[in-house]
Every structure is written in structure tokens, then in C-alpha cells.
Design an enzyme around this catalytic site. Structure first.
Site, PDB file in Angstrom:
ATOM      1  N   HIS A 138       0.990  -1.100   0.014  1.00 43.97           N
ATOM      2  CA  HIS A 138       0.428   0.147   0.010  1.00 43.97           C
ATOM      3  C   HIS A 138       1.216   1.625  -0.018  1.00 43.97           C
ATOM      4  O   HIS A 138       2.095   1.126   0.738  1.00 43.97           O
ATOM      5  CB  HIS A 138      -0.895   0.137   1.059  1.00 43.97           C
ATOM      6  CG  HIS A 138      -2.121   1.173   0.989  1.00 43.97           C
ATOM      7  ND1 HIS A 138      -2.290   1.885   1.450  1.00 43.97           N
ATOM      8  CD2 HIS A 138      -3.391   0.778   0.860  1.00 43.97           C
ATOM      9  CE1 HIS A 138      -2.928   2.708   0.807  1.00 43.97           C
ATOM     10  NE2 HIS A 138      -3.790   1.959   0.402  1.00 43.97           N
ATOM     11  N   HIS A 139       0.133   2.879  -0.935  1.00 42.37           N
ATOM     12  CA  HIS A 139       0.851   3.574  -1.093  1.00 42.37           C
ATOM     13  C   HIS A 139       0.860   4.304   0.100  1.00 42.37           C
ATOM     14  O   HIS A 139       1.579   5.109   0.691  1.00 42.37           O
ATOM     15  CB  HIS A 139       0.601   4.359  -2.037  1.00 42.37           C
ATOM     16  CG  HIS A 139       1.668   4.730  -2.199  1.00 42.37           C
ATOM     17  ND1 HIS A 139       3.048   5.743  -2.205  1.00 42.37           N
ATOM     18  CD2 HIS A 139       1.889   5.159  -4.032  1.00 42.37           C
ATOM     19  CE1 HIS A 139       3.376   6.457  -3.187  1.00 42.37           C
ATOM     20  NE2 HIS A 139       2.214   6.214  -4.484  1.00 42.37           N
ATOM     21  N   ALA A 140       0.792   4.303   1.989  1.00 41.29           N
ATOM     22  CA  ALA A 140       0.597   4.610   2.652  1.00 41.29           C
ATOM     23  C   ALA A 140       2.184   4.244   3.603  1.00 41.29           C
ATOM     24  O   ALA A 140       2.329   4.741   4.544  1.00 41.29           O
ATOM     25  CB  ALA A 140      -0.581   3.920   3.615  1.00 41.29           C
TER      26      ALA A 140
END
Length: 466
Positions: A138-140
Site C-alpha cells: 500500500h502507498h501509505a
């Protein structure tokens, strides 16, 4: 306790069922180099051993209604490798198309937020006897640079498994009680007025400087000034994927011949490929397309009021000269455009985006994104930009992923409402690996785009010949 920065958390808030915020690495491997022979169980067990020293793979998001600030990362005390690593075989004949179709299907499935936000698919049944690995994160939790660094930590210079020291194995992602989460969140919110007071004067200068530069012809394109194309509208969860590999030596030869940067060559080749793709379909706009190019700020000085976080990136806008037919004229034009954009972008405070991201209200942002996507509002205003083009540098030597030699590593980024195509390139061991991902309804078949990419490289090489 490690709190997500506002920019990290924004990728959680921006995510909807159709706008998925994970990044993907498709890795083609030669299993013949694995000591003692390849097996899925052996690869999974070796991954479990190595991520014992990598807390990033064992952390998950924790939040509470009592928390006024962004969520935090905590150790997953019930971490189970079998929930993250999966095995699959593509159907016959096991070629590029079958592999890309499977990856496109997985790219359209959300990651489970109740566990660490990553997963790995080991893909067998390929026609050449190789295996592939699809890694989603995930880009988070990662940006282009940190994802590359994490992959590097799973790789070695030789097929032999590395020794892990006790200090590395003892590291964890930490923990947080609900009371601690709420108290720290309240403290962070209390600091916001000071952050606002420091950000406002810096930000107020931006539009005036932008206008001044634009009048002098020295500005990068402004947002919402891009022409509309078939992939600049609301997206669905369905994805299409294509990829290719070209010689890095060829690109460097082009770079040296025309006196430009390697990134200028990449943007020029992308521009030529997009021009050919759109022109063949009678959909090429008269205005040049505008790309958003992510720029890493990992080496910049951090503002002490900005939560550090994982994502340290800003965006630079640049015109792609898709209105120029001649490849030689186009690469020269793009070199000039990129220099203007870099000078303009470099004059801006690299902490502004991350600073303002701290003020993103989670509930409001999530609701606004759902309303925006459900009402297809991306089709009712000019595109912010046409597409994302990202260039991630990698090592220029052979690497082994869990003992298997890496033949290629194709990166794939997220697509957004209003920008349904993402092209990401990754240099590794003398090659440039290009990955394209798109909303399937916008670009049902992205392979012609990759073939056009290869054609553009050949055309520029021919222009280098005396």
C-alpha cells in the site's frame, strides 16, 4: 508508536473501491539459481525468515474514534506469513498476455486493512520455465524510493541466503494503547496552529511566483490546464497491464548524443509512444499532454513540524510535446520543458505538500472522495494532469530475490480518477523495465503502447547514427 504522516494517511483516505492506492512490483525470476532447487514452500519460508528483520512487513494500521490525528503503525502480534504469500499458476500457454491478465486482476482487488498492507503472489506455469512474483504494497507504507529499498533488503548479490543478526531480529514496529493513541493524537492536533502559521506565508508566495514565472515563460504547467484524452475521466476497479524491457545502454547513448538527461529520454520516449497510441485512434489532442512526475525529497531537509512518515515525495508538472511529430525535435523540446519545470519546482519549498497534508481531515476526505467518484466529477472539469510518469533508479548489477536471479522487475503505480494511466520505469542491471497500468475501460489493450515505446527507442537510436 509511529504515526502516519498526513501524506502517508492521504493514500488511505483517497482509496475507494475503484481508486486503489497500492503499488506493484512484477518480478521475473530464474528459479534455476535457487540453492537446492526451487519450491514454493522454500521461497515462502525464506521470505518469512528475512522479514523477521524487517518490521515494515509486520506492521499494520491502527486507529480509533478517540484518535483526533492520523492513524499509527503497530506490530501485528498475530502475523501469519500464509495470509500474505500465495501460490498460483497461469493458464496455458503461460505467455506475457496470461501473466499480465492475472496481474491486472489482482491489481483491482483491495488490500485487507486488518493485517499488514502487503501481499506476494508466486506465479508458476510460465512458458519459459521461469517464475514470477507479484508484490503489492500500500502507498501509505511505501513510496517509490522506500519500496525499492525494501526490495533491495529482500535481495542479495549472490544466491546464498544471508545471515541475520540478533539486533535486526529484535526490532518491531512498536505498539500503542488506545489511551496513548488518543493522547498523542490530541498533542499533534494542538501543534497544528503553529504549523499553519509557518506554512501560510510560504504558501501565499507560490501563486504570485507562478504567475511571474509564467509571464517570463519559465513556469511549469499549472494544474487543470491539461487537454482531455480518453483516459482522463472517472475510473473503475478494472485494470489492464502491459510491460516491456529496453537496453539502458541504448538510452544512455541517446542521452549523450542529444545532450539531455536520462529522465528526458524516458519522458520523450513516453511522449512519442502516447502520441502514436492516441493518433492511431484519432484521439490525439492538439495541445501537448501534461505529465505529473513524482520527485523524491528524501535527501531534503525536513521541517521540524512535519511528521516524518514514509512518503517523501512531491510532484512536478511538465509538458510532453506530444504535439511534435519528429522524435528529434520532440526530445529537444522536452529537454527544454523539463529544465523549466525543474527550475520552477526546485524554487518551491519541498515541505509544503507534506506540511499541508497534515491538515487533511480523515472523515471529510474519505467522504469527499466517495462523492467525487460516485458522481463522476472528474469528467466535469479540465484534467489536473493527463497521467503519472515515474522513474525509479535501481542497481546496475545482478540481484537475487530469495535466491532466484532477477531477470526483470516491472513497477506499476496507482491510477486516479481523472488520470487513468500510470507509466513507471525502473532501471536494473543494464535494462530499463517499463510497466504500464490503466483503467481497463479507458485502455482495454495497453500492449500497443509498449510496442510504441520500443519503436520510439529505435527511432531515436537511428537518429544517433552518423
Amino acid at each position: 508508536m509511529e504515526r502516519l504522516s498526513g501524506l502517508d494517511a492521504s493514500f488511505l483516505y483517497l482509496e475507494t473501491r475503484s481508486q486503489l492506492m497500492h503499488i506493484i512490483g512484477l518480478i521475473e525470476l530464474d528459479p534455476e539459481t535457487v540453492q537446492g532447487g526451487y519450491s514454493f514452500a522454500k521461497m515462502r519460508d525464506e521470505l518469512e525468515r528475512r522479514i523477521g528483520a524487517l518490521p515494515t512487513f509486520r506492521r499494520k494500521v491502527r486507529d480509533s474514534i478517540l484518535n483526533l490525528d492520523h492513524p499509527v503503525w503497530v506490530e501485528d502480534r498475530n502475523f501469519d506469513i500464509e495470509r500474505h504469500v500465495h501460490r498460483v499458476a497461469v493458464p496455458a500457454p503461460g505467455g506475457q498476455q496470461e501473466l499480465a491478465d492475472f496481474c491486472a486482476h489482482i491489481a483491482g482487488v483491495p488490500l485487507d486493512r486488518s493485517k499488514p498492507l502487503w501481499e506476494m503472489w508466486v506465479i508458476e506455469g510460465l512458458a519459459d520455465g521461469k517464475i514470477a512474483v507479484l508484490l503489492r504494497m500500500h502507498h501509505a507504507g511505501v513510496d517509490g524510493v522506500t519500496a525499492s529499498d525494501l526490495l533491495a533488503q529482500l535481495c542479495t548479490l549472490t544466491p546464498e541466503p544471508p545471515e541475520l543478526d540478533d539486533v535486526s531480529l529484535s526490532r518491531t514496529a512498536g505498539d500503542s494503547s488506545l489511551l496513548g493513541l488518543a493522547a498523542d493524537g490530541a498533542l499533534q492536533i494542538a501543534r497544528r496552529p503553529l504549523s499553519f502559521a509557518r506554512l501560510l506565508p510560504k504558501t501565499a508566495q507560490v501563486p504570485f511566483e507562478w504567475v511571474s514565472r509564467a509571464l517570463r515563460g519559465e513556469a511549469m504547467p499549472a494544474p487543470f490546464r491539461a487537454p482531455r484524452t480518453p483516459f482522463n475521466r472517472s475510473i473503475t476497479p478494472h485494470r489492464s497491464i502491459a510491460y516491456t524491457q529496453v537496453s539502458l545502454t541504448d538510452l544512455k547513448r541517446i542521452k549523450d548524443h542529444f545532450g539531455v538527461k536520462l529522465n528526458d529520454v524516458v519522458l520523450s520516449v513516453c511522449a512519442g509512444a502516447l502520441r502514436n497510441y492516441l493518433d492511431d485512434r484519432g484521439e490525439l489532442p492538439e495541445q501537448p499532454l501534461v505529465a505529473m512526475v513524482p520527485v523524491s525529497v528524501h535527501g531534503d531537509n525536513d521541517d521540524d513540524l512535519v511528521t516524518q512518515g514514509t512518503n517523501k515525495v512531491t510532484g512536478m508538472f511538465t509538458k510532453l510535446a506530444t504535439d511534435v511529430a519528429d522524435p528529434v525535435e520532440r526530445i529537444t523540446t522536452i529537454g527544454e520543458q523539463v529544465r523549466k519545470s525543474k527550475d520552477h519546482h526546485g524554487s518551491m519549498d519541498s515541505n509544503l505538500l507534506r506540511g499541508w497534508a497534515q491538515f487533511i481531515p480523515p472523515a471529510t476526505m474519505g467522504l469527499a472522495m466517495k462523492l467525487y467518484s460516485s458522481n463522476e466529477l472528474a469528467e466535469h472539469h479540465p484534467p489536473v494532469f493527463n497521467l503519472v510518469i515515474s522513474n525509479v533508479p535501481g542497481p546496475d548489477f545482478p540481484l537475487y530475490y530469495l535466491g532466484a536471479k532477477i531477470d526483470a522487475m516491472y513497477p506499476l503505480g496507482p491510477v486516479f480518477h481523472g488520470s487513468g494511466v500510470n507509466i513507471t520505469v525502473f532501471s536494473q542491471n543494464g535494462h530499463l523495465n517499463i510497466g504500464a497500468i490503466a483503467c481497463k475501460e479507458h485502455v482495454p489493450d495497453p500492449w500497443p503502447l509498449m510496442h510504441a515505446f520500443e519503436h520510439e527507442v529505435k527511432a531515436l537510436l537511428e537518429a544517433c547514427d552518423p
